[in-house]
Design an enzyme around this catalytic site. Structure first.
Site, PDB file in Angstrom:
ATOM      1  N   TYR A  51     -27.591 -45.138   7.615  1.00 34.23           N
ATOM      2  CA  TYR A  51     -28.295 -44.854   6.353  1.00 34.23           C
ATOM      3  C   TYR A  51     -29.811 -44.769   6.597  1.00 34.23           C
ATOM      4  O   TYR A  51     -30.464 -43.835   6.144  1.00 34.23           O
ATOM      5  CB  TYR A  51     -27.973 -45.972   5.363  1.00 34.23           C
ATOM      6  CG  TYR A  51     -28.523 -45.789   3.973  1.00 34.23           C
ATOM      7  CD1 TYR A  51     -27.909 -44.941   3.058  1.00 34.23           C
ATOM      8  CD2 TYR A  51     -29.656 -46.503   3.554  1.00 34.23           C
ATOM      9  CE1 TYR A  51     -28.406 -44.797   1.759  1.00 34.23           C
ATOM     10  CE2 TYR A  51     -30.160 -46.365   2.263  1.00 34.23           C
ATOM     11  CZ  TYR A  51     -29.528 -45.518   1.372  1.00 34.23           C
ATOM     12  OH  TYR A  51     -30.025 -45.377   0.089  1.00 34.23           O
TER      13      TYR A  51
ATOM     14  N   ALA B 234     -25.318 -36.316  -9.525  1.00 33.55           N
ATOM     15  CA  ALA B 234     -25.888 -36.896 -10.747  1.00 33.55           C
ATOM     16  C   ALA B 234     -24.832 -37.348 -11.750  1.00 33.55           C
ATOM     17  O   ALA B 234     -25.099 -37.475 -12.932  1.00 33.55           O
ATOM     18  CB  ALA B 234     -26.848 -35.894 -11.374  1.00 33.55           C
ATOM     19  N   SER B 235     -23.621 -37.595 -11.262  1.00 31.09           N
ATOM     20  CA  SER B 235     -22.569 -38.041 -12.175  1.00 31.09           C
ATOM     21  C   SER B 235     -22.705 -39.517 -12.523  1.00 31.09           C
ATOM     22  O   SER B 235     -22.124 -39.987 -13.503  1.00 31.09           O
ATOM     23  CB  SER B 235     -21.197 -37.791 -11.533  1.00 31.09           C
ATOM     24  OG  SER B 235     -21.182 -38.284 -10.209  1.00 31.09           O
TER      25      SER B 235
HETATM   26  P1  NAP Z   1     -24.321 -44.156  -6.784  1.00 24.62           P
HETATM   27  O1  NAP Z   1     -24.365 -44.819  -8.106  1.00 24.62           O
HETATM   28  O2  NAP Z   1     -23.338 -44.577  -5.759  1.00 24.62           O
HETATM   29  O3  NAP Z   1     -24.207 -42.568  -7.032  1.00 24.62           O
HETATM   30  C1  NAP Z   1     -24.154 -41.711  -5.959  1.00 24.62           C
HETATM   31  C2  NAP Z   1     -24.061 -40.295  -6.461  1.00 24.62           C
HETATM   32  O4  NAP Z   1     -24.035 -39.410  -5.320  1.00 24.62           O
HETATM   33  C3  NAP Z   1     -22.813 -40.035  -7.261  1.00 24.62           C
HETATM   34  O5  NAP Z   1     -23.127 -39.282  -8.417  1.00 24.62           O
HETATM   35  C4  NAP Z   1     -21.938 -39.213  -6.301  1.00 24.62           C
HETATM   36  O6  NAP Z   1     -21.146 -38.244  -6.969  1.00 24.62           O
HETATM   37  C5  NAP Z   1     -22.993 -38.494  -5.499  1.00 24.62           C
HETATM   38  N1  NAP Z   1     -22.489 -38.004  -4.205  1.00 24.62           N
HETATM   39  C6  NAP Z   1     -22.110 -38.720  -3.126  1.00 24.62           C
HETATM   40  N2  NAP Z   1     -21.684 -37.897  -2.135  1.00 24.62           N
HETATM   41  C7  NAP Z   1     -21.801 -36.624  -2.617  1.00 24.62           C
HETATM   42  C8  NAP Z   1     -21.528 -35.346  -2.084  1.00 24.62           C
HETATM   43  N3  NAP Z   1     -21.037 -35.197  -0.847  1.00 24.62           N
HETATM   44  N4  NAP Z   1     -21.762 -34.260  -2.854  1.00 24.62           N
HETATM   45  C9  NAP Z   1     -22.254 -34.386  -4.109  1.00 24.62           C
HETATM   46  N5  NAP Z   1     -22.538 -35.584  -4.663  1.00 24.62           N
HETATM   47  C10 NAP Z   1     -22.306 -36.698  -3.940  1.00 24.62           C
HETATM   48  O7  NAP Z   1     -25.729 -44.287  -6.047  1.00 24.62           O
HETATM   49  P2  NAP Z   1     -27.228 -44.356  -6.590  1.00 24.62           P
HETATM   50  O8  NAP Z   1     -27.685 -45.729  -6.385  1.00 24.62           O
HETATM   51  O9  NAP Z   1     -27.351 -43.719  -7.906  1.00 24.62           O
HETATM   52  O10 NAP Z   1     -27.926 -43.454  -5.454  1.00 24.62           O
HETATM   53  C11 NAP Z   1     -28.599 -42.234  -5.723  1.00 24.62           C
HETATM   54  C12 NAP Z   1     -29.583 -41.981  -4.587  1.00 24.62           C
HETATM   55  O11 NAP Z   1     -30.539 -43.046  -4.526  1.00 24.62           O
HETATM   56  C13 NAP Z   1     -28.914 -41.954  -3.204  1.00 24.62           C
HETATM   57  O12 NAP Z   1     -29.504 -40.938  -2.405  1.00 24.62           O
HETATM   58  C14 NAP Z   1     -29.250 -43.318  -2.632  1.00 24.62           C
HETATM   59  O13 NAP Z   1     -29.258 -43.316  -1.227  1.00 24.62           O
HETATM   60  C15 NAP Z   1     -30.618 -43.552  -3.218  1.00 24.62           C
HETATM   61  N6  NAP Z   1     -31.013 -44.966  -3.238  1.00 24.62           N
HETATM   62  C16 NAP Z   1     -30.351 -45.873  -4.002  1.00 24.62           C
HETATM   63  C17 NAP Z   1     -30.757 -47.196  -3.974  1.00 24.62           C
HETATM   64  C18 NAP Z   1     -30.096 -48.275  -4.799  1.00 24.62           C
HETATM   65  O14 NAP Z   1     -30.432 -49.461  -4.613  1.00 24.62           O
HETATM   66  N7  NAP Z   1     -29.177 -47.949  -5.692  1.00 24.62           N
HETATM   67  C19 NAP Z   1     -31.845 -47.599  -3.179  1.00 24.62           C
HETATM   68  C20 NAP Z   1     -32.478 -46.634  -2.410  1.00 24.62           C
HETATM   69  C21 NAP Z   1     -32.067 -45.330  -2.453  1.00 24.62           C
HETATM   70  P3  NAP Z   1     -19.536 -38.369  -7.198  1.00 24.62           P
HETATM   71  O15 NAP Z   1     -19.269 -39.770  -7.656  1.00 24.62           O
HETATM   72  O16 NAP Z   1     -19.303 -37.330  -8.247  1.00 24.62           O
HETATM   73  O17 NAP Z   1     -18.877 -38.038  -5.893  1.00 24.62           O
END
Ligand code: NAP
Length: 251
Positions: free
Chosen positions: A161, A19-20
């Protein structure tokens, strides 16, 4: 009125992974305004996590941050132990941490496959297993898994994915059936495309092409997902559902 009163007194505890930044960070901000106690997990983005904490502490919100790589069982245990030490219980678990990868299927390496499944699927298994005994014990709990539209429809060049997210959907449905009798709700949100760093590799023209495919003609915002999370926490009769918030991209 009753509900509002209860919400401000109860101060339920939420653990949210990854959640960063992006969607997770927005969920934290929204739930903090609702006066939940929050444990924000991050892995690499320590500065971002600290900044969110600082901003919310200034507003007298209760938020702790904890570094853990949720693809590792031991670190998940540490995250849950930390939460219990700080807030004594856990009411809501949000499995949001995730990575993405775009690659031709024939180019996928074993390392890619393993990293994706560990980060996007095993993390959900570990977190649910570590938290559930607490929820079962008090016969109350809410688990929300952030999945993806690709887990439902499959995404070209995103086999790892899509596989992991389809696994999250299966886990969500099966676990909902198993723990429903303990009054624990398990749901998933499957976003379409949301404006975060995860999609920063897309060019403007690629984004415009995607928008044209979406009936609502726009890319979603993290708040669209956060609002659904808030609703799923408050609702008491929804479980086992994969709710796809996608502007009508997939119906
Ligand atoms: P994002 O901006 O890339 O953020 C990803 C987050 O996941 C970051 O806070 C990162 O933390 C954390 N993370 C990654 N690997 C980790 C690990 N091993 N342990 C703990 N934390 C970890 O992505 P987002 O778009 O917000 O995605 C959030 C969720 O929504 C994901 O599950 C993604 O698959 C899903 N999602 C996103 C989209 C989209 O279009 N954006 C669409 C469908 C689903 P650090 O940076 O601190 O490592």
């Amino acid at each position: 009125m009753e509900e509002v009163k209860e919400k401000n007194i109860t101060n339920k505890t939420v653990v949210i992974t990854g959640a960063s930044r992006g969607i997770g960070a927005e969920i934290v901000r929204l739930l903090a305004m609702e006066n939940y106690n929050i444990v924000l997990n991050y892995n690499k983005s320590e500065n971002e996590a600290k900044q969110i904490q600082e901003d919310l502490l200034k507003q007298n919100k209760k938020i702790e941050i904890f570094k853990a790589d949720v693809s590792k069982r031991e670190e998940v245990k540490q995250l849950i132990d930390f939460t219990l030490k700080k807030f004594k219980t856990i009411d809501v678990l949000i499995n949001n941490a995730g990575i993405s990868q775009t690659k031709l299927f024939t180019d996928i390496l074993d390392e890619d496959w393993n990293k994706m499944l560990q980060t996007n699927l095993s993390s959900v298994f570990y977190c649910c297993q570590e938290v559930l005994p607490i929820m079962i014990n008090k016969k109350d709990g809410c688990i929300i898994n952030i999945s993806s539209i690709w887990g439902i429809t499959g995404g070209s060049c995103e086999v790892t994915y899509s596989t992991a997210k389809a696994g999250v959907n299966g886990l969500t449905k099966a676990l909902a059936k198993e723990v429903g009798p303990s009054n624990i709700r398990v749901n998933a949100i499957a976003p379409g495309i949301i404006k975060t760093e995860m999609n920063s590799y897309l060019t403007e023209s690629e984004k415009n092409e995607i928008k044209e495919e979406i009936p609502l003609n726009k890319i979603g915002m993290p708040i669209d997902i956060a609002k659904c999370v808030k609703w799923l926490i408050e609702d008491k009769y929804t479980t086992g559902q994969i709710i796809s918030i996608n502007g009508g991209w997939y119906i």
